[in-house]
Design a protein around this motif. Structure first.
Motif, PDB file in Angstrom:
ATOM      1  N   PRO A   1      17.280  16.191  46.411  1.00 53.47           N
ATOM      2  CA  PRO A   1      17.553  15.975  44.986  1.00 53.47           C
ATOM      3  C   PRO A   1      16.233  16.087  44.214  1.00 53.47           C
ATOM      4  CG  PRO A   1      18.663  14.305  46.301  1.00 53.47           C
ATOM      5  CD  PRO A   1      17.724  15.050  47.227  1.00 53.47           C
TER       6      PRO A   1
ATOM      7  N   TYR B   1       8.580   8.237  43.258  1.00 50.70           N
ATOM      8  CA  TYR B   1       7.330   8.516  42.541  1.00 50.70           C
ATOM      9  C   TYR B   1       7.501   9.815  41.738  1.00 50.70           C
ATOM     10  CZ  TYR B   1       6.191   5.193  46.222  1.00 50.70           C
ATOM     11  OH  TYR B   1       6.229   4.137  47.073  1.00 50.70           O
TER      12      TYR B   1
ATOM     13  N   LEU C   1      21.089  16.618  39.871  1.00 51.74           N
ATOM     14  CA  LEU C   1      22.379  16.062  39.456  1.00 51.74           C
ATOM     15  C   LEU C   1      22.684  16.410  38.000  1.00 51.74           C
ATOM     16  CD1 LEU C   1      24.575  14.298  40.738  1.00 51.74           C
ATOM     17  CD2 LEU C   1      23.453  12.319  39.723  1.00 51.74           C
ATOM     18  N   GLY C   2      21.677  16.521  37.163  1.00 54.59           N
ATOM     19  CA  GLY C   2      21.910  16.819  35.749  1.00 54.59           C
ATOM     20  C   GLY C   2      20.626  16.721  34.962  1.00 54.59           C
TER      21      GLY C   2
ATOM     22  N   TYR D   1      18.707  14.904  33.052  1.00 57.55           N
ATOM     23  CA  TYR D   1      18.184  13.607  32.630  1.00 57.55           C
ATOM     24  C   TYR D   1      17.282  13.163  33.765  1.00 57.55           C
ATOM     25  CZ  TYR D   1      22.532  13.193  35.132  1.00 57.55           C
ATOM     26  OH  TYR D   1      23.550  13.417  36.025  1.00 57.55           O
TER      27      TYR D   1
ATOM     28  N   LEU E   1      15.882  10.555  36.506  1.00 56.49           N
ATOM     29  CA  LEU E   1      16.108   9.360  37.334  1.00 56.49           C
ATOM     30  C   LEU E   1      14.779   8.935  37.946  1.00 56.49           C
ATOM     31  CD1 LEU E   1      19.313  10.670  39.188  1.00 56.49           C
ATOM     32  CD2 LEU E   1      19.230   9.169  37.185  1.00 56.49           C
TER      33      LEU E   1
ATOM     34  N   ALA F   1      21.194  10.218  42.960  1.00 55.68           N
ATOM     35  CA  ALA F   1      21.691  11.601  42.963  1.00 55.68           C
ATOM     36  C   ALA F   1      22.329  11.930  44.318  1.00 55.68           C
ATOM     37  CB  ALA F   1      20.558  12.573  42.652  1.00 55.68           C
TER      38      ALA F   1
HETATM   39  C1  JEK Z   1      14.411  13.130  42.831  1.00 58.82           C
HETATM   40  C2  JEK Z   1      11.341  11.327  42.262  1.00 58.82           C
HETATM   41  C3  JEK Z   1      11.448  10.673  39.877  1.00 58.82           C
HETATM   42  C4  JEK Z   1      10.605  11.190  37.636  1.00 58.82           C
HETATM   43  C5  JEK Z   1       8.502  13.984  36.208  1.00 58.82           C
HETATM   44  C6  JEK Z   1       8.349  15.691  34.581  1.00 58.82           C
HETATM   45  C7  JEK Z   1      10.359  16.671  33.496  1.00 58.82           C
HETATM   46  C8  JEK Z   1      10.540  14.834  35.149  1.00 58.82           C
HETATM   47  C9  JEK Z   1      10.186  12.780  39.370  1.00 58.82           C
HETATM   48  N1  JEK Z   1      18.999  14.801  37.842  1.00 58.82           N
HETATM   49  C10 JEK Z   1      17.874  14.163  38.271  1.00 58.82           C
HETATM   50  N2  JEK Z   1      17.001  13.558  37.482  1.00 58.82           N
HETATM   51  N3  JEK Z   1      15.999  13.054  38.192  1.00 58.82           N
HETATM   52  C11 JEK Z   1      16.191  13.338  39.493  1.00 58.82           C
HETATM   53  C12 JEK Z   1      15.240  12.977  40.542  1.00 58.82           C
HETATM   54  C13 JEK Z   1      14.100  12.232  40.177  1.00 58.82           C
HETATM   55  C14 JEK Z   1      13.152  11.966  41.138  1.00 58.82           C
HETATM   56  C15 JEK Z   1      13.276  12.414  42.457  1.00 58.82           C
HETATM   57  C16 JEK Z   1      15.378  13.407  41.861  1.00 58.82           C
HETATM   58  C17 JEK Z   1      12.130  11.985  43.155  1.00 58.82           C
HETATM   59  N4  JEK Z   1      11.942  11.308  41.053  1.00 58.82           N
HETATM   60  C18 JEK Z   1      10.726  11.589  38.941  1.00 58.82           C
HETATM   61  C19 JEK Z   1       9.910  11.978  36.751  1.00 58.82           C
HETATM   62  C20 JEK Z   1       9.325  13.178  37.158  1.00 58.82           C
HETATM   63  N5  JEK Z   1       9.188  15.113  35.643  1.00 58.82           N
HETATM   64  C21 JEK Z   1       8.966  16.944  34.004  1.00 58.82           C
HETATM   65  C22 JEK Z   1      11.202  16.047  34.554  1.00 58.82           C
HETATM   66  C23 JEK Z   1       9.496  13.583  38.472  1.00 58.82           C
HETATM   67  C24 JEK Z   1      17.403  14.058  39.561  1.00 58.82           C
HETATM   68  C25 JEK Z   1      18.108  14.627  40.675  1.00 58.82           C
HETATM   69  N6  JEK Z   1      18.674  15.057  41.551  1.00 58.82           N
END
Ligand code: JEK
Length: 232
Positions: A89, A117, A139-140, A142, A144, A150
């Protein structure tokens, strides 16, 4: 179907023991095993993260515990089975849809890697690709805090499509004929409740009129709430 989950929060997955998926596990239709990533660490503090090369905010998951735990799962997998699918995910993944769930429901072995993290060292995905197929799936749109919620949603969506898991296969057949429209509204007894009446057509016994009314409701609701589904 065999499902392995790797996470630093194994208790998140305790809910898989209840409800429909719990029964499917008891019946032997789903074999779900949850692994604590920290058990694959070797230092006294059971460290799974470190600072990012190149700088930036937050921490990144170290590759070594992932390599160790993924080897353990892949080495133990049945020699007769096809290559497992690794699902990570990720907010940067392809979108998880009903079509993705349908594809994965045909697999013998799916391994979910749940990051935390800022995510997992990129080399883990390259290594996993030497031991099976790899998909980064979102998953979408937004954010998490990690992959666990997810993965749980994906496991439920996939698991209910495995033959025998959903008690009434007619409900799955009906879903597959919905053709990208939102579902029609549902009602049960009593026919009148707090001044709200069930639409007369549903009490009519006229199955042709009922089917037409339900279809019209599907189109109308889709136009109002999800016009993107009607685009083509
Ligand atoms: C797996 C860690 C947390 C939080 C930084 C910066 C824009 C974010 C990772 N649909 C879904 N949304 N979030 C997840 C997901 C989040 C996760 C992990 C899945 C492992 N995190 C995290 C912020 C950031 N990014 C640029 C986006 C990275 C998910 C799914 N499936």
């Amino acid at each position: 179907m065999r499902i392995d989950v790797v996470t630093i929060f194994p208790t998140f997955f305790d809910v898989l023991e209840v409800s429909l998926l719990g029964k499917a596990r008891e019946k032997g239709l789903l074999d779900v095993r949850v692994h604590d990533l920290r058990d694959a660490t070797t230092d006294r503090h059971r460290t799974v993260d470190d600072t990012p090369y190149g700088g930036g905010a937050g921490m990144v998951m170290k590759p070594e515990p992932w390599g160790h735990v993924l080897d353990g799962i892949a080495d133990a997998s049945d020699a007769a089975e096809t290559d497992p699918v690794f699902v990570f995910p990720s907010p940067a993944g392809e979108r998880f849809t009903q079509a993705t769930a349908r594809e994965m429901a045909h697999e013998q072995h799916v391994i979910f890697g749940c990051g935390r993290y800022e995510g997992i060292d990129e080399r883990v995905f390259a290594y996993a690709a030497t031991r099976g197929r790899v998909r980064l799936v979102s998953l979408g749109d937004y954010v998490l805090n990690g992959g666990e919620v997810a993965a749980m949603a994906m496991i439920e969506a996939i698991g209910r499509l495995v033959p025998g898991v959903v008690g009434n296969p007619a409900s799955l057949v009906e879903e597959s004929h919905e053709d990208g429209l939102l579902e029609y509204p549902s009602y049960t007894k009593p026919a009148s409740w707090r001044g709200y009446d069930v639409p007369e057509v549903l009490l009519s016994g006229n199955h042709g009129r009922i089917a037409q009314w339900r279809h019209d409701q599907q189109v109308e609701r889709t136009r109002e709430r999800r016009p993107d589904l009607l685009a083509d």
